[in-house]
Structures are given as structure tokens and as C-alpha cells.
Motif scaffolding. Structure first.
Motif, PDB file in Angstrom:
ATOM      1  N   ALA A  42       0.593  -0.894   0.425  1.00  0.00           N
ATOM      2  CA  ALA A  42      -0.070  -0.600   0.156  1.00  0.00           C
ATOM      3  C   ALA A  42       0.707   1.116  -0.387  1.00  0.00           C
ATOM      4  O   ALA A  42       0.544   2.094   1.013  1.00  0.00           O
ATOM      5  CB  ALA A  42      -0.663   0.425   0.636  1.00  0.00           C
ATOM      6  N   SER A  43       1.906   1.051  -0.895  1.00  0.00           N
ATOM      7  CA  SER A  43       2.872   2.380  -1.330  1.00  0.00           C
ATOM      8  C   SER A  43       1.977   3.738  -1.379  1.00  0.00           C
ATOM      9  O   SER A  43       1.002   3.483  -2.301  1.00  0.00           O
ATOM     10  CB  SER A  43       3.541   2.211  -2.203  1.00  0.00           C
ATOM     11  OG  SER A  43       4.842   0.950  -1.773  1.00  0.00           O
ATOM     12  N   THR A  44       2.621   4.691  -0.706  1.00  0.00           N
ATOM     13  CA  THR A  44       2.081   6.232  -1.491  1.00  0.00           C
ATOM     14  C   THR A  44       2.807   6.952  -1.980  1.00  0.00           C
ATOM     15  O   THR A  44       1.764   8.156  -2.889  1.00  0.00           O
ATOM     16  CB  THR A  44       1.000   6.781   0.457  1.00  0.00           C
ATOM     17  OG1 THR A  44       2.371   7.415   0.715  1.00  0.00           O
ATOM     18  CG2 THR A  44       0.358   6.486   0.709  1.00  0.00           C
ATOM     19  N   ASP A  45       3.770   6.112  -2.671  1.00  0.00           N
ATOM     20  CA  ASP A  45       4.838   7.333  -3.839  1.00  0.00           C
ATOM     21  C   ASP A  45       4.817   6.881  -4.826  1.00  0.00           C
ATOM     22  O   ASP A  45       3.165   5.576  -4.607  1.00  0.00           O
ATOM     23  CB  ASP A  45       5.974   7.371  -2.477  1.00  0.00           C
ATOM     24  CG  ASP A  45       6.537   5.659  -2.627  1.00  0.00           C
ATOM     25  OD1 ASP A  45       6.312   4.755  -3.324  1.00  0.00           O
ATOM     26  OD2 ASP A  45       7.471   5.968  -2.611  1.00  0.00           O
ATOM     27  N   LYS A  46       5.777   7.153  -5.288  1.00  0.00           N
ATOM     28  CA  LYS A  46       5.746   6.098  -7.233  1.00  0.00           C
ATOM     29  C   LYS A  46       6.580   4.973  -6.495  1.00  0.00           C
ATOM     30  O   LYS A  46       6.068   4.267  -8.285  1.00  0.00           O
ATOM     31  CB  LYS A  46       6.531   7.116  -7.964  1.00  0.00           C
ATOM     32  CG  LYS A  46       5.491   8.410  -7.725  1.00  0.00           C
ATOM     33  CD  LYS A  46       6.370   9.137  -9.068  1.00  0.00           C
ATOM     34  CE  LYS A  46       5.437  11.050  -8.666  1.00  0.00           C
ATOM     35  NZ  LYS A  46       5.637  11.133 -10.128  1.00  0.00           N
ATOM     36  N   SER A  47       6.011   3.975  -5.987  1.00  0.00           N
ATOM     37  CA  SER A  47       7.135   2.445  -5.855  1.00  0.00           C
ATOM     38  C   SER A  47       5.608   1.250  -6.924  1.00  0.00           C
ATOM     39  O   SER A  47       7.122   0.773  -7.661  1.00  0.00           O
ATOM     40  CB  SER A  47       6.651   2.252  -4.615  1.00  0.00           C
ATOM     41  OG  SER A  47       7.388   2.770  -3.604  1.00  0.00           O
ATOM     42  N   VAL A  48       4.965   2.144  -6.783  1.00  0.00           N
ATOM     43  CA  VAL A  48       4.349   0.786  -8.046  1.00  0.00           C
ATOM     44  C   VAL A  48       4.451   0.902  -9.160  1.00  0.00           C
ATOM     45  O   VAL A  48       4.323   0.286 -10.193  1.00  0.00           O
ATOM     46  CB  VAL A  48       2.423   0.691  -7.270  1.00  0.00           C
ATOM     47  CG1 VAL A  48       2.119  -0.041  -7.869  1.00  0.00           C
ATOM     48  CG2 VAL A  48       2.441  -0.154  -6.212  1.00  0.00           C
ATOM     49  N   GLU A  49       4.152   2.185  -9.852  1.00  0.00           N
ATOM     50  CA  GLU A  49       4.016   2.661 -10.708  1.00  0.00           C
ATOM     51  C   GLU A  49       5.644   2.116 -11.390  1.00  0.00           C
ATOM     52  O   GLU A  49       5.928   1.658 -13.028  1.00  0.00           O
ATOM     53  CB  GLU A  49       4.503   4.218 -10.996  1.00  0.00           C
ATOM     54  CG  GLU A  49       2.437   5.097 -11.171  1.00  0.00           C
ATOM     55  CD  GLU A  49       2.227   5.090  -9.134  1.00  0.00           C
ATOM     56  OE1 GLU A  49       3.907   4.749  -8.455  1.00  0.00           O
ATOM     57  OE2 GLU A  49       1.432   5.510  -9.151  1.00  0.00           O
ATOM     58  N   ILE A  50       6.319   2.867 -10.826  1.00  0.00           N
ATOM     59  CA  ILE A  50       8.314   1.944 -11.357  1.00  0.00           C
ATOM     60  C   ILE A  50       8.160   0.564 -11.511  1.00  0.00           C
ATOM     61  O   ILE A  50       8.932   0.186 -11.995  1.00  0.00           O
ATOM     62  CB  ILE A  50       9.171   2.311 -10.204  1.00  0.00           C
ATOM     63  CG1 ILE A  50       9.334   4.484 -10.073  1.00  0.00           C
ATOM     64  CG2 ILE A  50      11.089   1.860 -10.338  1.00  0.00           C
ATOM     65  CD1 ILE A  50       9.528   4.543  -8.642  1.00  0.00           C
ATOM     66  N   ALA A  51       8.063  -0.040 -10.326  1.00  0.00           N
ATOM     67  CA  ALA A  51       7.540  -1.382 -10.616  1.00  0.00           C
ATOM     68  C   ALA A  51       6.808  -2.077 -12.059  1.00  0.00           C
ATOM     69  O   ALA A  51       7.804  -2.170 -12.020  1.00  0.00           O
ATOM     70  CB  ALA A  51       7.329  -1.860  -9.067  1.00  0.00           C
ATOM     71  N   GLN A  52       5.790  -1.339 -11.557  1.00  0.00           N
ATOM     72  CA  GLN A  52       5.331  -1.806 -12.789  1.00  0.00           C
ATOM     73  C   GLN A  52       5.588  -1.369 -14.449  1.00  0.00           C
ATOM     74  O   GLN A  52       5.981  -1.826 -15.227  1.00  0.00           O
ATOM     75  CB  GLN A  52       3.914  -1.058 -13.271  1.00  0.00           C
ATOM     76  CG  GLN A  52       3.237  -1.807 -11.733  1.00  0.00           C
ATOM     77  CD  GLN A  52       1.710  -0.855 -12.154  1.00  0.00           C
ATOM     78  OE1 GLN A  52       1.537   0.436 -11.741  1.00  0.00           O
ATOM     79  NE2 GLN A  52       0.644  -1.942 -11.329  1.00  0.00           N
TER      80      GLN A  52
END
Length: 156
Positions: A42-52
Motif C-alpha cells: 500500500a505504498s503512497t509514493d511512486k513505488s508501484v508505478e516504477i515496479a510496473q
């Protein structure tokens, strides 16, 4: 994937400054016999976008996003439950692997019965490897003085 394949679990929470380096270190492995699962807590930064963005370029990488933060250990366990290979490696999202890490593991696994595999991790703390004397393991590149530092993310 075969019996030598490794699932690399990359648990993350708000690591936008580091996660690209962790995934890059996986992509630089001399062995390509792996797949990765990024488990976002449940990150609130851009971690998910970077991983995706990495997952879009390499089909071996998948990203699983939780809608709520349930803590780091539960996040690690989630990745382990999703793994489909016999071998699992935790790569924390602010760590990097040496390019030959997975290839070295594969060679060690082929030549011996390995129950736990770890590699040196350089930090300010050194641990005598004797604490693992009850395990079958291979330590690569031990630090001078026959001492290595051990991190949970060094284990496969």
C-alpha cells in the motif's frame, strides 16, 4: 521454469528512491532462470508505478499491490505464498544483488545438497558464520578473517 528456477520476492513500501536499483540488479543477473514478484504494501509514493514499468518490459516480473498496509513480515509471506518455484530469494527493495548471485546459487545447488544458501552482506556488523553450523549452506566470497555479515535478504 525448471527445478533450478528462483522466485525473487521484492517486498516494498514507499521505496520509490530505491526500487529501480533493486530490480536493475535482478535484470543484470548472469543467470536468467528467475521470475520476480514485487509485493507492494500500500505504498503512497511512486513505488508501484516504477515496479510496473519494469513489469511492462519484462514478463518475468509481476507486481501485486495491497490496498492496505499489513506490515513487512505479512508482505514477505504474501510473496512466498505466490511463488511457484522450489527456490525463493528475498530481495529487499533497497538492496542490490551482485550480478553472479543467482548463477552462484545455481552452481552450489547443483553440486551439493543445499538447505539454506547465503552470501556475504557488507554492513557495519560482522557475524561469525558458526551460528549456522547446523545447516547445510554455501557462503561465497567470505570477508577477511572468515567472518561474514548476514542479512535476511541474503538467504535463498
Amino acid at each position: 521454469m525448471d527445478d533450478e528456477a528462483v522466485t525473487v520476492i521484492i517486498p516494498t513500501f514507499n521505496r520509490e528512491a530505491h526500487i529501480a536499483q533493486a530490480i536493475d540488479s535482478l535484470l543484470c543477473q548472469t543467470s536468467g532462470n528467475w521470475k520476480a514478484i514485487v509485493t507492494d504494501n500500500a505504498s503512497t509514493d511512486k513505488s508501484v508505478e516504477i515496479a510496473q514499468s519494469f513489469a511492462e518490459r519484462d514478463s518475468r516480473i509481476s507486481v501485486v499491490v495491497s490496498s492496505e498496509n499489513f506490515g513487512p513480515v505479512a508482505n514477505w509471506r504474501k510473496g512466498v505464498r505466490l511463488a511457484t518455484t522450489n527456490w525463493i530469494k528475498l530481495l529487499f527493495s533497497d538492496d542490490k544483488m551482485a550480478p553472479n548471485y543467482l548463477a552462484s546459487f545455481s552452481e552450489a545447488h547443483k553440486s551439493r545438497r543445499v538447505g539454506c544458501y547465503y552470501a556475504p552482506w557488507r554492513s557495519g556488523i560482522r557475524v561469525d558464520p558458526g551460528w549456522m553450523s547446523g545447516f547445510r549452506y554455501v557462503a561465497l566470497g567470505c570477508l577477511p578473517g572468515n567472518k561474514v555479515s548476514v542479512s535476511p535478504s541474503c538467504a535463498v
